[in-house]
Design a protein around this motif. Structure first.
Motif, PDB file in Angstrom:
ATOM      1  N   HIS A 162      23.338  38.676  35.859  1.00 22.45           N
ATOM      2  CA  HIS A 162      22.748  39.134  37.118  1.00 22.45           C
ATOM      3  C   HIS A 162      22.405  37.974  38.041  1.00 22.45           C
ATOM      4  O   HIS A 162      22.435  38.120  39.260  1.00 22.45           O
ATOM      5  CB  HIS A 162      21.492  39.959  36.825  1.00 22.45           C
ATOM      6  N   CYS A 163      22.079  36.806  37.476  1.00 22.44           N
ATOM      7  CA  CYS A 163      21.733  35.647  38.288  1.00 22.44           C
ATOM      8  C   CYS A 163      22.930  34.744  38.572  1.00 22.44           C
ATOM      9  O   CYS A 163      22.780  33.656  39.132  1.00 22.44           O
ATOM     10  CB  CYS A 163      20.611  34.841  37.626  1.00 22.44           C
ATOM     11  N   ASP A 164      24.122  35.187  38.199  1.00 16.95           N
ATOM     12  CA  ASP A 164      25.364  34.522  38.571  1.00 16.95           C
ATOM     13  C   ASP A 164      25.977  35.307  39.733  1.00 16.95           C
ATOM     14  O   ASP A 164      25.395  36.285  40.205  1.00 16.95           O
ATOM     15  CB  ASP A 164      26.307  34.479  37.358  1.00 16.95           C
ATOM     16  N   ASP A 165      27.128  34.881  40.230  1.00 18.68           N
ATOM     17  CA  ASP A 165      27.808  35.578  41.319  1.00 18.68           C
ATOM     18  C   ASP A 165      29.201  35.935  40.849  1.00 18.68           C
ATOM     19  O   ASP A 165      30.055  35.055  40.676  1.00 18.68           O
ATOM     20  CB  ASP A 165      27.865  34.687  42.567  1.00 18.68           C
ATOM     21  N   ASN A 166      29.455  37.231  40.625  1.00 15.27           N
ATOM     22  CA  ASN A 166      30.715  37.693  40.042  1.00 15.27           C
ATOM     23  C   ASN A 166      31.644  38.337  41.067  1.00 15.27           C
ATOM     24  O   ASN A 166      32.561  39.068  40.698  1.00 15.27           O
ATOM     25  CB  ASN A 166      30.425  38.708  38.926  1.00 15.27           C
ATOM     26  N   ARG A 167      31.434  38.044  42.333  1.00 19.39           N
ATOM     27  CA  ARG A 167      32.231  38.715  43.366  1.00 19.39           C
ATOM     28  C   ARG A 167      33.615  38.090  43.560  1.00 19.39           C
ATOM     29  O   ARG A 167      34.478  38.721  44.181  1.00 19.39           O
ATOM     30  CB  ARG A 167      31.494  38.675  44.709  1.00 19.39           C
ATOM     31  N   PHE A 168      33.834  36.885  43.061  1.00 13.65           N
ATOM     32  CA  PHE A 168      35.014  36.136  43.463  1.00 13.65           C
ATOM     33  C   PHE A 168      35.942  35.840  42.279  1.00 13.65           C
ATOM     34  O   PHE A 168      35.494  35.728  41.134  1.00 13.65           O
ATOM     35  CB  PHE A 168      34.592  34.816  44.113  1.00 13.65           C
TER      36      PHE A 168
END
Length: 421
Positions: A162-168
């Motif tokens: 949740h504290c990472d960014d998985n959009r890319f």
């Protein structure tokens, strides 16, 4: 020159000063007893309260007078879960359209709105670029106006969590300054946040509503990682706030010694018992479900996240009710930034709707929050030694807690920063 003088006047009230201030009004809420005190008088010096009594009984020292007539005085409110550098009105993917310093400027505007709403202390549980640390410094030094901030800097979490960014997709680099793995990795991150000005540590134990490619309830850190993280934070005398919706993650965080559990949506009876035994407080954002489901699609929130919110919102409110009945410590945390800053007090009626009395809800945002921060000697009550943070409303908030949505007066550090009479 006149513009410089105007700017100085607008910024007055952000820092303490040596002037003696005498505050009077028709009533004052003593949050400890839950009773209204008639015709109170408060004396403050150097930004802190020195005397509290009744008019006619306490002899007031000469000083600047602030007479608030028929209003009711309440301690400055505390919100334990905000994101000052976020604004839902900007859209879900605002970070793809704006330079990163833009969000620090957003934080300046939101800090002013938050203070005007009567929240004189906030805990900012996660921001990029150490923006909340810089905002705290700017407020403390009188450069901009806002509440007293307890900053977390980067929220810490696992790869893909949740504290990472998985959009890319692979190949696109994003800021992963809060992401690590293993017990030693999390110890190092705690030390780094402490080094650069964080006053509290925030980590993500489970998935969340607004993260991609995770389940809202899935545990994302091992028990060993949580144990090491909390141990390191406490060794540095920092409190720990834990984002946790799922049952297993909540209980693992409590076992690790977390000070507050944020959201706590699926906590069960065992989690309640653990929290009571450990003294862990729940900070549950039970208003913002209304805003997310009403406005989220307009703001570009993906259907994946809206589906998570539909699945979790009612359950979280039911958990709030059950936790309160079970005797779990509860503090006020709104998650402002998911909904507009300045509307923080919209949560008070929801807390009453789901089981609290008005004075219980007010205590959650005053003395209970101060205790959870470890700053009960500074904030949370109108009492000698505390900062002279006082707000005023019309009527009796112990009868109608919604009166806290219409704050007429805000005094921070003994200085009048809002007068909307």
């Amino acid at each position: 020159m006149k513009y410089l003088m105007l700017a100085a006047a607008l910024l007055a009230g952000t820092t303490a000063h040596a002037e003696t201030v005498v505050i009077t009004a028709a009533r004052m809420l003593d949050v400890a007893s839950g009773k209204l005190v008639e015709k109170p008088i408060i004396v403050a010096e150097n930004g802190r309260i020195t005397k509290v009594g009744r008019q006619g009984e306490l002899v007031a020292t000469d000083g600047k007078r602030i007479d608030l007539g028929d209003l009711t005085l309440v301690p400055g409110l505390i919100d334990m879960h905000v994101h000052l550098t976020s604004d839902p009105a900007l859209g879900f993917e605002a970070d793809l359209r704006h330079a990163r310093p833009f969000f620090t400027a957003v934080g300046v505007a939101n800090a002013a709105r938050t203070l005007a709403a009567g929240f004189t202390t906030v805990r900012n549980v996660g921001s990029a670029d150490f923006a909340d640390v810089g905002l705290k410094q700017a407020i403390d030094e009188g450069v901009v106006r806002g509440p007293r901030i307890v900053p977390a800097a980067y929220a810490l979490g696992a790869t893909g969590g949740h504290c990472d960014d998985n959009r890319f997709p692979p190949g696109i680099q994003v800021d992963r300054s809060g992401v690590t793995s293993g017990p030693q990795g999390f110890r190092e991150k705690v030390r780094e946040m402490h080094k650069f000005g964080a006053d509290v540590i925030k980590f993500c134990a489970t998935g969340g509503v607004f993260s991609a490619r995770d389940t809202v309830d899935g545990q994302q850190l091992t028990q060993e990682e949580m144990d090491a993280l909390v141990d390191e934070a406490h060794r540095l005398r920092m409190k720990v706030a834990v984002h946790a919706h799922g049952t297993d993650g909540i209980k693992a965080a409590i076992r690790a010694g977390a000070d507050t559990i944020e959201h706590a949506s699926l906590a069960d009876a065992e989690a309640f018992a653990l929290a009571k035994a450990k003294g862990t407080a729940f900070s549950m954002d039970i208003y913002n479900d209304d805003y997310i489901l009403a406005e989220g699609a307009k703001n570009g929130v993906p259907e994946e996240s809206l589906a998570k919110e539909r699945a979790i919102g009612l359950k979280q409110r039911q958990t709030f009710q059950a936790a309160w009945k079970a005797g779990v410590k509860m503090v006020f945390g709104s998650d402002a930034g998911v909904y507009p800053h300045g509307d923080n007090a919209r949560q008070f009626p929801k807390m009453v709707e789901w089981g609290m009395t008005p004075i219980d809800a007010i205590r959650a945002a005053t003395i209970k929050a101060a205790e959870a921060l470890g700053r009960e000697g500074d904030v949370g009550q109108i009492a000698p030694g505390r900062y002279a943070d006082v707000i005023a409303v019309a009527g009796d908030p112990t009868r109608d807690v919604a009166t806290l949505r219409d704050v007429k007066i805000v005094i921070k550090n003994g200085l009048l920063v809002k007068d909307a009479r």
